[in-house]
Design a protein around this motif. Sequence first.
Motif, mmCIF file in Angstrom:
data_model
loop_
_atom_site.group_PDB
_atom_site.id
_atom_site.type_symbol
_atom_site.label_atom_id
_atom_site.label_comp_id
_atom_site.label_asym_id
_atom_site.label_seq_id
_atom_site.Cartn_x
_atom_site.Cartn_y
_atom_site.Cartn_z
ATOM 1 N N THR A 557 9.549 7.672 2.928
ATOM 2 C CA THR A 557 9.952 7.321 4.299
ATOM 3 C C THR A 557 8.745 6.973 5.175
ATOM 4 O O THR A 557 8.864 6.925 6.394
ATOM 5 C CB THR A 557 10.706 8.502 4.941
ATOM 6 N N LEU A 558 7.586 6.727 4.542
ATOM 7 C CA LEU A 558 6.342 6.555 5.284
ATOM 8 C C LEU A 558 6.421 5.485 6.373
ATOM 9 O O LEU A 558 5.936 5.702 7.489
ATOM 10 C CB LEU A 558 5.213 6.239 4.300
ATOM 11 N N PRO A 559 7.008 4.331 6.141
ATOM 12 C CA PRO A 559 7.003 3.288 7.189
ATOM 13 C C PRO A 559 7.698 3.709 8.479
ATOM 14 O O PRO A 559 7.410 3.157 9.540
ATOM 15 C CB PRO A 559 7.751 2.114 6.520
ATOM 16 N N SER A 560 8.582 4.661 8.405
ATOM 17 C CA SER A 560 9.328 5.053 9.606
ATOM 18 C C SER A 560 8.784 6.309 10.278
ATOM 19 O O SER A 560 9.388 6.819 11.223
ATOM 20 C CB SER A 560 10.803 5.282 9.239
ATOM 21 N N TRP A 561 7.657 6.826 9.836
ATOM 22 C CA TRP A 561 7.117 8.054 10.413
ATOM 23 C C TRP A 561 6.759 7.865 11.882
ATOM 24 O O TRP A 561 6.217 6.829 12.292
ATOM 25 C CB TRP A 561 5.870 8.495 9.661
ATOM 26 N N THR A 562 7.004 8.890 12.672
ATOM 27 C CA THR A 562 6.528 8.976 14.053
ATOM 28 C C THR A 562 5.967 10.383 14.263
ATOM 29 O O THR A 562 5.944 11.208 13.343
ATOM 30 C CB THR A 562 7.668 8.730 15.063
ATOM 31 N N SER A 563 5.545 10.663 15.483
ATOM 32 C CA SER A 563 5.023 12.005 15.771
ATOM 33 C C SER A 563 6.112 13.062 15.658
ATOM 34 O O SER A 563 5.820 14.246 15.513
ATOM 35 C CB SER A 563 4.418 12.040 17.173
ATOM 36 N N ASN A 595 -1.948 3.572 5.827
ATOM 37 C CA ASN A 595 -0.678 3.177 6.430
ATOM 38 C C ASN A 595 -0.421 3.927 7.735
ATOM 39 O O ASN A 595 0.032 3.353 8.727
ATOM 40 C CB ASN A 595 0.456 3.427 5.433
ATOM 41 N N SER A 596 -0.712 5.221 7.727
ATOM 42 C CA SER A 596 -0.370 6.059 8.881
ATOM 43 C C SER A 596 -1.281 5.817 10.074
ATOM 44 O O SER A 596 -0.905 6.125 11.210
ATOM 45 C CB SER A 596 -0.445 7.539 8.484
ATOM 46 N N LEU A 597 -2.494 5.284 9.826
ATOM 47 C CA LEU A 597 -3.480 5.165 10.906
ATOM 48 C C LEU A 597 -3.671 3.733 11.371
ATOM 49 O O LEU A 597 -4.678 3.417 12.023
ATOM 50 C CB LEU A 597 -4.817 5.757 10.449
ATOM 51 N N GLN A 598 -2.740 2.873 11.054
ATOM 52 C CA GLN A 598 -2.812 1.501 11.530
ATOM 53 C C GLN A 598 -2.626 1.463 13.051
ATOM 54 O O GLN A 598 -1.966 2.317 13.636
ATOM 55 C CB GLN A 598 -1.744 0.651 10.848
ATOM 56 N N PRO A 599 -3.197 0.447 13.705
ATOM 57 C CA PRO A 599 -3.125 0.381 15.179
ATOM 58 C C PRO A 599 -1.712 0.390 15.740
ATOM 59 O O PRO A 599 -1.484 0.874 16.853
ATOM 60 C CB PRO A 599 -3.838 -0.944 15.497
ATOM 61 N N ASP A 600 -0.745 -0.143 14.986
ATOM 62 C CA ASP A 600 0.605 -0.234 15.521
ATOM 63 C C ASP A 600 1.453 1.015 15.297
ATOM 64 O O ASP A 600 2.624 1.049 15.680
ATOM 65 C CB ASP A 600 1.325 -1.446 14.917
ATOM 66 N N ARG A 601 0.884 2.022 14.650
ATOM 67 C CA ARG A 601 1.658 3.239 14.405
ATOM 68 C C ARG A 601 1.660 4.147 15.632
ATOM 69 O O ARG A 601 0.862 3.983 16.559
ATOM 70 C CB ARG A 601 1.089 4.008 13.196
ATOM 71 N N ASP A 602 2.551 5.131 15.614
ATOM 72 C CA ASP A 602 2.728 6.052 16.743
ATOM 73 C C ASP A 602 1.405 6.758 17.068
ATOM 74 O O ASP A 602 0.816 7.429 16.221
ATOM 75 C CB ASP A 602 3.783 7.094 16.359
ATOM 76 N N PRO A 603 0.911 6.603 18.305
ATOM 77 C CA PRO A 603 -0.388 7.209 18.650
ATOM 78 C C PRO A 603 -0.426 8.729 18.453
ATOM 79 O O PRO A 603 -1.432 9.262 17.993
ATOM 80 C CB PRO A 603 -0.571 6.838 20.125
ATOM 81 N N LYS A 604 0.652 9.410 18.822
ATOM 82 C CA LYS A 604 0.649 10.867 18.684
ATOM 83 C C LYS A 604 0.588 11.281 17.210
ATOM 84 O O LYS A 604 -0.067 12.267 16.866
ATOM 85 C CB LYS A 604 1.896 11.447 19.349
ATOM 86 N N MET A 605 1.261 10.508 16.363
ATOM 87 C CA MET A 605 1.200 10.806 14.934
ATOM 88 C C MET A 605 -0.223 10.622 14.418
ATOM 89 O O MET A 605 -0.741 11.439 13.646
ATOM 90 C CB MET A 605 2.159 9.896 14.177
#
Length: 836
Positions: A557-563, A595-605
């Motif tokens: 489910t990695l692409p949909s992760w948020t904080s 994947n998790s630290l890309q610029p477009d991912r949730d900042p809090k995550m």
Amino acid sequence: MATGDDGAVAEVLKAVARHVNCLNEGSRASRKRALEAVRRETVDKSLSGAALQRVFSSLLRALLPCLADPMDSCREAAVQLIGDFVRRVPRPEDSLADLMPCLAQRLGSQEAVEPAEELRLALTELLSLTVGLCGKRMAPYLDEVVRILQRTVVDPFPDVKRESCKCAIEFAQSVPEHFHMQAESLVKPLMQTITHQHSRVRVAVIQATGVVVQHGNGRTMDDVLSHLAQRLFDDSPQVRKAVTVVVGDWLLHLKDRYSYFHKLIPLLLSSFSDEIPEIRSLAADLWKQVGAQWEKENEDDLKDKLDFLLTAPPLYPPEVERPGLGCRELVVRNLSRLMPAVSRDMGDWQAGTRLKMAQLLTVLLLHAEDHGTQHLQPLLSTLYHGCTDSVREVHAPCLESAKLLGVFVSPEAFLKLLLEHVENPSTHSASSPWAPLMVLGAVLGGCSRDRLQPHLQPIADTLALPHVCQERQQAEYLQQLLSCVDVLVGVCHHDCGTVSLQLLKVLISVESLANGQPIRDKADECVRALCAVQGVCEVSDLYRLHMPDLLQWLTHTLPSWTSYSIQNTQLQVILLRSGPVVGEFLPLLVPVFQNSLQPDRDPKMKLQLLSTLSELLMDAEHTLDSQRQFGGYAEVFVHDCILPNLVWCAGRTAAAVRTAALSCLLALLTGGALSAKQVLSLENQLSPQLLPALEEDSKMSRLLACQSLTVLLRQTAQNLQPDTLNKIYPELLKRVDDSSDEVRAVALRGLSAWFSGLGNNYDSQNFLPHLEFLFQQLLLYLDDPDSKVQEAVLEVLKTGSVVYPSLLLLEVEAARNKHRSPVYCDDLLEHLKTLS
């Protein structure tokens, strides 16, 4: 002989004739003296029984009006005199025709005729005496006696109440064949008095109720049971004991007791949990008698069971004596009628009632044994409410009941319902979402390893379901999840090796959701128990066994992760708990980081993950670089994970992410994961991002940037191009004037590293203006108001003095007279002289 008696009677009657006449005089004193004289001439003399009987018969009608005398003392003397006559004459029943109407008039009329409570007591005692002596001959006066008792049982004087109860018992036992017709009329006054404030009155009423119901018709039972049930909560042990005795006696001797077993059995079994040992023992003895009697009465029906010695179930509680067959059968045959009442009362508004029902349920299940299977659905529903009751004292007996289900009921039966309820607690009348888990843990605790082993897989699979272990954060829910895992491992031991992956998922999820340290500590304890099951010594070894599966479990489910995604927190738990194992699975982990630290991912995550990575990199030798392979991923890690998060973006959250990225970078540079050659190769990517970070609004960001730049200079300065070096020092110099003393100190250490790193390729003559500007600025700070800054600047200048001593000498001499104190300048001049 008769002639002698006749003479004595005639003589007595002649002697008292004048006194009897005085009983009608207007003088109170005369009437009192007359009664005393009658006593002296009659009962005080040694007359024979026959003579006294004749005297009493002659005098009774004259004495009875004295019971209504206006003077209390006269009425009292009359009651005592009549009582003495009744007690001594051989045939007191001869006086009933005259005596009973008078007593009924004084005690049993609608309005109390006798005003003095002591005299009402004396009259009631006279009635009791008469009933005791006359026995069956009281039958014609049934209405009068009952009418009197109806009034005296509710009399305001407690002693009258007690004496009335005693009289009711005596009367019911004397004329049983007639009493049943009027027994029902005594129930209401008895129930009105059963709550009297005096415990001795309550005891007397309960005892009288027992006899009245015993000798009454069946209609009275329902009227008294609820009142007796309330007395089981009485503060007085004597009252509770009286209830126990009465109910036990009914179960043994009531004519139609079979019709009331389902109502009486709970009352007697409730006394099994009384706080007084004597009452518990009494209830147990009475129950054994009831069971033995019923067993004997139904010997033909129980023939098959009596012919075979039934041994107790294997896991039967060792500290509990198994009830006899008759007792067990009584409960089993009435359980379908008992359970609805128990379930209903478990929802009662009074905590005492709920506690008593919970304790009763444990006793019932001890008797029902495997027959509880037939009532599993209502039992579980009842236990769900009891285990989550607002009063914690209710929990213990409910959990004990649940454990008994595990002892007696087969796992195939209870797991079919329980696991479904665990999956969907809201659709099965569970008062709290953790109630099914709480009951499941207790039930599993009662099972044996052999019975549970075939069902480990479905149990573990259910606990590991995402909506079971990942969607609720309540502390109580998480505690019950842990309890289920703990019990499962404790009961099945090494058999849990086949489901250790599912159990580890549950424990990781609990730790991810926990808000308190106690739950985390308990989760860690369970993980270590799981290690023992798997035969490994360290927690990291357990993670090594399951790391590929755990990462696959998370990353689908990695692409949909948020904080708010629990998977993000689960990953952090795995990274922090697996220790050196992290370094063994870099090919699987680094893509997750990217994947998790890309610029477009949730900042809090990203903020959470960067903080975790920072912690790991600080001890890289024992985590990410445990296999000395992290260097191969260093460039990718820096380029894809750190640098994108150092790019400036507006907002507090973005600033916090940059701070976390700087912390991660500093940990990378200082944690030993990179070689000097790798640091040098990365310098051209790092410096352009670190220099702007020195201007961050956040003090922590500026501090981390200064620290990172200082470390970078120490490791690479001698190999850097002069142009690169000349871009760095002005930014560090600005930070010497920072508002934070910590940042100023680190910036000065960075300048010291800059000077120390100047190699042969840095031509002092060609870059004279840079050095001149740097020396001048530092000399200004040498006169800083803060002595600590002055001392730090002095050390920096001493370090830089070797680069161009003559230039620094000229600058110091020019600045010396401008300083408030020449001390530091003189110190520096002395140092420069030693160099020359």
